[in-house]
Design an enzyme around this catalytic site. Structure first.
Site, PDB file in Angstrom:
ATOM      1  N   CYS A   1       0.861  -1.184   0.000  1.00 62.07           N
ATOM      2  CA  CYS A   1       0.000   0.000   0.000  1.00 62.07           C
ATOM      3  C   CYS A   1       0.898   1.234   0.000  1.00 62.07           C
ATOM      4  O   CYS A   1       1.892   1.270   0.744  1.00 62.07           O
ATOM      5  CB  CYS A   1      -0.871  -0.018   1.260  1.00 62.07           C
ATOM      6  SG  CYS A   1      -1.974   1.398   1.403  1.00 62.07           S
TER       7      CYS A   1
ATOM      8  N   HIS B   1      -9.287  -3.760  -1.598  1.00 64.98           N
ATOM      9  CA  HIS B   1      -8.250  -3.006  -0.872  1.00 64.98           C
ATOM     10  C   HIS B   1      -8.538  -1.500  -0.952  1.00 64.98           C
ATOM     11  O   HIS B   1      -8.522  -0.807   0.077  1.00 64.98           O
ATOM     12  CB  HIS B   1      -6.876  -3.336  -1.479  1.00 64.98           C
ATOM     13  CG  HIS B   1      -5.733  -2.537  -0.918  1.00 64.98           C
ATOM     14  ND1 HIS B   1      -4.648  -3.110  -0.313  1.00 64.98           N
ATOM     15  CD2 HIS B   1      -5.507  -1.188  -0.880  1.00 64.98           C
ATOM     16  CE1 HIS B   1      -3.801  -2.163   0.088  1.00 64.98           C
ATOM     17  NE2 HIS B   1      -4.295  -0.981  -0.256  1.00 64.98           N
ATOM     18  N   GLU B   2      -8.815  -1.010  -2.174  1.00 68.33           N
ATOM     19  CA  GLU B   2      -9.011   0.440  -2.336  1.00 68.33           C
ATOM     20  C   GLU B   2     -10.289   0.915  -1.651  1.00 68.33           C
ATOM     21  O   GLU B   2     -10.307   1.982  -1.037  1.00 68.33           O
ATOM     22  CB  GLU B   2      -9.031   0.812  -3.824  1.00 68.33           C
ATOM     23  CG  GLU B   2      -7.718   0.551  -4.559  1.00 68.33           C
ATOM     24  CD  GLU B   2      -6.497   1.139  -3.878  1.00 68.33           C
ATOM     25  OE1 GLU B   2      -6.614   2.196  -3.215  1.00 68.33           O
ATOM     26  OE2 GLU B   2      -5.420   0.539  -3.989  1.00 68.33           O
TER      27      GLU B   2
ATOM     28  N   HIS C   1     -10.127   1.667   2.023  1.00 66.67           N
ATOM     29  CA  HIS C   1      -9.600   2.989   2.414  1.00 66.67           C
ATOM     30  C   HIS C   1     -10.728   3.985   2.663  1.00 66.67           C
ATOM     31  O   HIS C   1     -10.591   4.892   3.487  1.00 66.67           O
ATOM     32  CB  HIS C   1      -8.700   3.554   1.308  1.00 66.67           C
ATOM     33  CG  HIS C   1      -7.295   3.022   1.314  1.00 66.67           C
ATOM     34  ND1 HIS C   1      -6.417   3.240   2.350  1.00 66.67           N
ATOM     35  CD2 HIS C   1      -6.609   2.300   0.389  1.00 66.67           C
ATOM     36  CE1 HIS C   1      -5.246   2.670   2.059  1.00 66.67           C
ATOM     37  NE2 HIS C   1      -5.347   2.084   0.884  1.00 66.67           N
TER      38      HIS C   1
HETATM   39 ZN    ZN Z   1      -3.752   1.076   0.032  1.00 65.30          ZN
END
Ligand code: ZN
Length: 186
Positions: free
Chosen positions: A103, A145-146, A149
């Site tokens: 990341c 994953h994104e 966030h």
């Molecule tokens: Zn990330």
């Protein structure tokens, strides 16, 4: 070109929940500039995905995709460039797949994470068009994953095993001394 500073783990904004972009503002100059800055910042850091909170903007906007980079030589065609506004993920009943994730907000490190192999993804693109798609495999992992966030979640929160996490150079050395190829990172 505006490369913005990418916040690193420990910065409190990375732990906040981002706000939806009102649909009527998707094509505003503010959002256009945000998307440009996100691509500039992501590309200069050689990443494959970036969420707006990583540059300190608490809006539900994600960019993914690249053509080719040295960091991912095995992905010859890259992954498709896409802009996701207000993305929503529905996890479909599917097995989990494990990848070593990295990341831009946790630089020089990687950790092993398992995520759902198949998701349903709904989002608006930058032209205000709505998409509703089924996505599988590597791309599904990147989107999960994104989108994490946007809810203040980092991959380190999802580590399968705290031993499977560390600095890339240390893990590479450990892999080599165990006679293995260093792991590829998502
Ligand atoms: Zn990330």
């Amino acid at each position: 070109m505006a490369v913005r500073k990418i916040l690193r783990i420990g910065h409190p904004l990375l732990r906040q929940k981002s706000e939806e972009v009102p649909v009527t503002e998707i094509r505003s100059s503010e959002i256009k500039k945000l998307i440009r800055d996100m691509y500039d910042s992501m590309e200069s850091a050689d990443g494959i995905g970036l969420a707006a909170p990583q540059i300190g903007v608490l809006k539900r906007v994600v960019v993914v995709g690249f053509y080719r980079t040295d960091r991912y030589p095995e992905l010859k065609d890259g992954i498709e460039r896409r802009i996701l506004i207000n993305p929503e993920i529905e996890v479909l009943d599917s097995p989990e797949v494990g990848f070593w994730e990295g990341c831009l907000s946790v630089p020089d490190m990687r950790g092993y994470v398992e995520r759902k192999r198949k998701i349903r993804l709904k989002f608006y693109d930058e032209k205000e068009e709505f998409h509703d798609e089924i996505i599988e495999g590597f791309d599904a992992v990147v989107y999960q994953h994104e989108c994490d966030h946007l809810n203040g979640i980092l991959y380190v929160d999802r580590l399968k095993d705290p031993n499977l996490f560390g600095y890339n150079d240390e893990l590479d050395m450990a892999d080599r001394s165990a006679g293995k190829e260093p792991a590829q990172v998502v």
